[in-house]
Design a protein around this motif. Structure first.
Motif, PDB file in Angstrom:
ATOM      1  N   ALA A  71       0.813  -1.129  -0.082  1.00  0.00           N
ATOM      2  CA  ALA A  71       0.069  -0.135   0.045  1.00  0.00           C
ATOM      3  C   ALA A  71       0.975   1.294   0.055  1.00  0.00           C
ATOM      4  N   GLY A  72       0.968   1.941  -1.161  1.00  0.00           N
ATOM      5  CA  GLY A  72       1.777   3.113  -1.030  1.00  0.00           C
ATOM      6  C   GLY A  72       1.637   4.471  -0.282  1.00  0.00           C
ATOM      7  N   GLU A  73       0.329   4.520   0.126  1.00  0.00           N
ATOM      8  CA  GLU A  73       0.325   5.669   0.935  1.00  0.00           C
ATOM      9  C   GLU A  73       1.128   6.014   2.012  1.00  0.00           C
ATOM     10  N   ARG A  74       1.399   4.950   2.802  1.00  0.00           N
ATOM     11  CA  ARG A  74       2.184   4.996   4.091  1.00  0.00           C
ATOM     12  C   ARG A  74       3.621   5.327   3.439  1.00  0.00           C
ATOM     13  N   MET A  75       4.038   4.928   2.442  1.00  0.00           N
ATOM     14  CA  MET A  75       5.326   4.780   1.907  1.00  0.00           C
ATOM     15  C   MET A  75       5.543   6.476   1.715  1.00  0.00           C
ATOM     16  N   ALA A  76       4.301   6.932   0.989  1.00  0.00           N
ATOM     17  CA  ALA A  76       4.749   8.260   0.546  1.00  0.00           C
ATOM     18  C   ALA A  76       4.855   9.222   1.662  1.00  0.00           C
ATOM     19  N   GLU A  77       4.059   9.097   2.858  1.00  0.00           N
ATOM     20  CA  GLU A  77       4.234   9.492   4.081  1.00  0.00           C
ATOM     21  C   GLU A  77       5.784   9.595   4.426  1.00  0.00           C
ATOM     22  N   ALA A  78       6.337   8.414   4.504  1.00  0.00           N
ATOM     23  CA  ALA A  78       8.027   8.298   4.858  1.00  0.00           C
ATOM     24  C   ALA A  78       8.869   9.145   3.995  1.00  0.00           C
ATOM     25  N   HIS A  79       8.327   8.957   2.763  1.00  0.00           N
ATOM     26  CA  HIS A  79       9.185   9.866   1.857  1.00  0.00           C
ATOM     27  C   HIS A  79       9.164  11.307   1.933  1.00  0.00           C
ATOM     28  N   ALA A  80       7.778  11.649   2.329  1.00  0.00           N
ATOM     29  CA  ALA A  80       7.635  13.100   2.628  1.00  0.00           C
ATOM     30  C   ALA A  80       8.592  13.412   3.815  1.00  0.00           C
ATOM     31  N   TRP A  81       8.359  12.806   4.793  1.00  0.00           N
ATOM     32  CA  TRP A  81       9.210  13.060   5.968  1.00  0.00           C
ATOM     33  C   TRP A  81      10.854  12.846   5.854  1.00  0.00           C
ATOM     34  N   LEU A  82      11.102  11.957   5.049  1.00  0.00           N
ATOM     35  CA  LEU A  82      12.729  12.010   4.648  1.00  0.00           C
ATOM     36  C   LEU A  82      13.217  13.199   3.839  1.00  0.00           C
ATOM     37  N   ASP A  83      12.121  13.622   2.808  1.00  0.00           N
ATOM     38  CA  ASP A  83      12.482  14.861   2.011  1.00  0.00           C
ATOM     39  C   ASP A  83      12.699  15.981   2.827  1.00  0.00           C
ATOM     40  N   THR A  84      11.887  16.222   3.980  1.00  0.00           N
ATOM     41  CA  THR A  84      12.263  17.420   4.759  1.00  0.00           C
ATOM     42  C   THR A  84      13.482  17.216   5.380  1.00  0.00           C
ATOM     43  N   GLN A  85      13.755  16.077   5.809  1.00  0.00           N
ATOM     44  CA  GLN A  85      15.181  16.190   6.684  1.00  0.00           C
ATOM     45  C   GLN A  85      16.324  16.216   5.735  1.00  0.00           C
ATOM     46  N   LEU A  86      16.132  15.669   4.482  1.00  0.00           N
ATOM     47  CA  LEU A  86      17.202  15.646   3.513  1.00  0.00           C
ATOM     48  C   LEU A  86      17.672  17.191   2.938  1.00  0.00           C
ATOM     49  N   GLY A  87      16.490  17.950   2.870  1.00  0.00           N
ATOM     50  CA  GLY A  87      16.443  19.157   2.531  1.00  0.00           C
ATOM     51  C   GLY A  87      17.562  20.032   3.616  1.00  0.00           C
ATOM     52  N   PHE A  88      17.059  19.849   4.735  1.00  0.00           N
ATOM     53  CA  PHE A  88      17.809  20.517   5.953  1.00  0.00           C
ATOM     54  C   PHE A  88      19.263  19.840   5.817  1.00  0.00           C
ATOM     55  N   TRP A  89      19.571  18.873   5.600  1.00  0.00           N
ATOM     56  CA  TRP A  89      21.100  18.476   5.746  1.00  0.00           C
ATOM     57  C   TRP A  89      21.633  18.893   4.390  1.00  0.00           C
ATOM     58  N   THR A  90      21.019  18.749   3.408  1.00  0.00           N
ATOM     59  CA  THR A  90      21.661  18.995   2.064  1.00  0.00           C
ATOM     60  C   THR A  90      22.202  20.309   1.981  1.00  0.00           C
ATOM     61  N   ASN A  91      21.376  21.295   2.551  1.00  0.00           N
ATOM     62  CA  ASN A  91      21.652  22.636   2.669  1.00  0.00           C
ATOM     63  C   ASN A  91      22.822  22.956   3.707  1.00  0.00           C
ATOM     64  N   ARG A  92      23.011  22.045   4.625  1.00  0.00           N
ATOM     65  CA  ARG A  92      23.847  22.402   5.822  1.00  0.00           C
ATOM     66  C   ARG A  92      25.203  21.958   5.145  1.00  0.00           C
ATOM     67  N   LEU A  93      25.108  20.638   4.617  1.00  0.00           N
ATOM     68  CA  LEU A  93      26.481  20.035   3.825  1.00  0.00           C
ATOM     69  C   LEU A  93      26.963  20.896   2.866  1.00  0.00           C
ATOM     70  N   ASP A  94      26.187  21.457   2.114  1.00  0.00           N
ATOM     71  CA  ASP A  94      26.710  22.266   0.925  1.00  0.00           C
ATOM     72  C   ASP A  94      27.303  23.587   1.533  1.00  0.00           C
ATOM     73  N   ALA A  95      26.921  24.030   2.632  1.00  0.00           N
ATOM     74  CA  ALA A  95      27.204  25.095   3.216  1.00  0.00           C
ATOM     75  C   ALA A  95      28.678  24.919   3.956  1.00  0.00           C
ATOM     76  N   LEU A  96      28.813  23.601   4.344  1.00  0.00           N
ATOM     77  CA  LEU A  96      30.008  23.306   5.108  1.00  0.00           C
ATOM     78  C   LEU A  96      31.112  22.977   3.875  1.00  0.00           C
ATOM     79  N   ASP A  97      30.741  22.554   2.920  1.00  0.00           N
ATOM     80  CA  ASP A  97      31.789  22.202   1.627  1.00  0.00           C
ATOM     81  C   ASP A  97      32.264  23.456   1.361  1.00  0.00           C
ATOM     82  N   THR A  98      31.404  24.358   1.076  1.00  0.00           N
ATOM     83  CA  THR A  98      31.757  25.750   0.561  1.00  0.00           C
ATOM     84  C   THR A  98      32.972  26.383   1.523  1.00  0.00           C
ATOM     85  N   GLU A  99      32.621  26.190   2.809  1.00  0.00           N
ATOM     86  CA  GLU A  99      33.452  26.746   3.703  1.00  0.00           C
ATOM     87  C   GLU A  99      34.929  26.097   3.983  1.00  0.00           C
TER      88      GLU A  99
END
Length: 108
Positions: A71-99
């Motif tokens: 049933a894909g609905e709950r997988m979509a919920e997990a995916h949405a939560w992961l997307d919010t976390q990945l966005g946060f960390w991707t921005n932070r890691l990109d900034a660290l790489d720049t520095e």
């Protein structure tokens, strides 16, 4: 229960992987999980029930067999939560790489 609580268990993650490839009979799922994890048929049934009750899987009776599907609905919920976390960390890691790159240029 949060979707990631359900997916935190390796047996349930493996069941999800198997169901992602197509509908499967409970007996087939049990055979694979027993071979890979060494757990009993009742334990596999409990994991399947958790997935079904949490909305990750559907089941239907076909004669004497029970067929499970993903049933894909709950997988979509997990995916949405992961997307919010990945966005946060991707921005932070990109900034660290720049520095770090700036620091290496200044040292030269």
């Amino acid at each position: 229960m949060h979707a990631l609580d359900i997916l935190g268990d390796p047996v349930r993650r493996r069941l999800i992987e198997l169901l992602a490839r197509g509908d499967r009979a409970s007996g087939e799922l049990t055979d694979v999980i027993r071979d890979e994890f060494g757990i009993s048929q009742p334990a596999v049934s409990n994991h399947l029930r958790v997935l079904r009750d949490a909305g990750f899987a559907h089941s239907k009776a076909e004669g004497s067999r029970r067929i499970y599907s993903l049933a894909g609905e709950r997988m979509a919920e997990a995916h949405a939560w992961l997307d919010t976390q990945l966005g946060f960390w991707t921005n932070r890691l990109d900034a660290l790489d720049t520095e770090l790159r700036r620091g290496f240029k200044e040292e030269r």
